[in-house]
Motif scaffolding. Sequence first.
Motif, mmCIF file in Angstrom:
data_model
loop_
_atom_site.group_PDB
_atom_site.id
_atom_site.type_symbol
_atom_site.label_atom_id
_atom_site.label_comp_id
_atom_site.label_asym_id
_atom_site.label_seq_id
_atom_site.Cartn_x
_atom_site.Cartn_y
_atom_site.Cartn_z
ATOM 1 N N GLU A 255 0.839 -1.188 0.000
ATOM 2 C CA GLU A 255 0.000 0.000 0.000
ATOM 3 C C GLU A 255 0.877 1.242 0.000
ATOM 4 O O GLU A 255 1.840 1.345 0.760
ATOM 5 C CB GLU A 255 -0.906 -0.011 1.229
ATOM 6 N N HIS B 72 -6.151 -5.948 1.611
ATOM 7 C CA HIS B 72 -6.220 -4.572 2.117
ATOM 8 C C HIS B 72 -6.428 -4.649 3.621
ATOM 9 O O HIS B 72 -7.174 -5.509 4.096
ATOM 10 C CB HIS B 72 -7.385 -3.831 1.461
ATOM 11 N N ASP C 21 -2.355 -4.398 -8.493
ATOM 12 C CA ASP C 21 -3.366 -3.482 -7.967
ATOM 13 C C ASP C 21 -3.878 -2.753 -9.202
ATOM 14 O O ASP C 21 -3.233 -1.823 -9.691
ATOM 15 C CB ASP C 21 -2.735 -2.511 -6.962
ATOM 16 N N THR D 129 -3.392 0.742 -3.234
ATOM 17 C CA THR D 129 -4.290 0.612 -2.083
ATOM 18 C C THR D 129 -4.317 -0.832 -1.603
ATOM 19 O O THR D 129 -4.950 -1.132 -0.594
ATOM 20 C CB THR D 129 -5.717 1.069 -2.425
#
Length: 188
Positions: free
Chosen positions: A41, A60, A81, A92
């Motif tokens: 992330e 996530h 992603d 994310t």
Amino acid sequence: MNQELRQHIEKIVSLTDEEFDFVLSHFNQKRFLKHQFLIQEGDTVDNDFFIINGLLKASHRNEENKEHILQFATEGSWITDPQAYHNQTKATLNIQCLEDGNSLFITLDNKEKLCNSLQKMDSFFRKKTTKEYILLQRRILCLISNNAKNRYEDLLKQYPSLIQRVPKTMIASYLGVSRETLSRLATS
């Protein structure tokens, strides 16, 4: 390793040897180790990975640090992603290796060059993306419409060997159930 990619592509479009060599020239190879992150992330996402062997997860973490697994990638599947890759924004998702393995990857720039140069590959990626979109829609509908038992059965159909390769806590996260609920489902 290259044969796996060719067989995967040729399930959708056929290629001559020369065309496949051209396609392959747009890819690079990457080995990965268990526990390694390919994407974290906040990272810039440059690559879309085709898994030759090994197992990865896309997940996530929410504000309470609870992990939600969106995807498992096994042999013959793709993982990245997508939002960050296609929009060139920060990741994310986290993409983590659950087993040692090998992949071929393509940058967005190389994918665009390839698709502009070879219509067959533009068709391949369009059809592949459509298939993935349909699978995602099916997964979302399964999560919102089915009970835990049906979600578990659907998982077993989609990934028959996954139960032996992944800890039950990860399976529970993917299904959106507790570890205890998963244990009840597995024994019923």
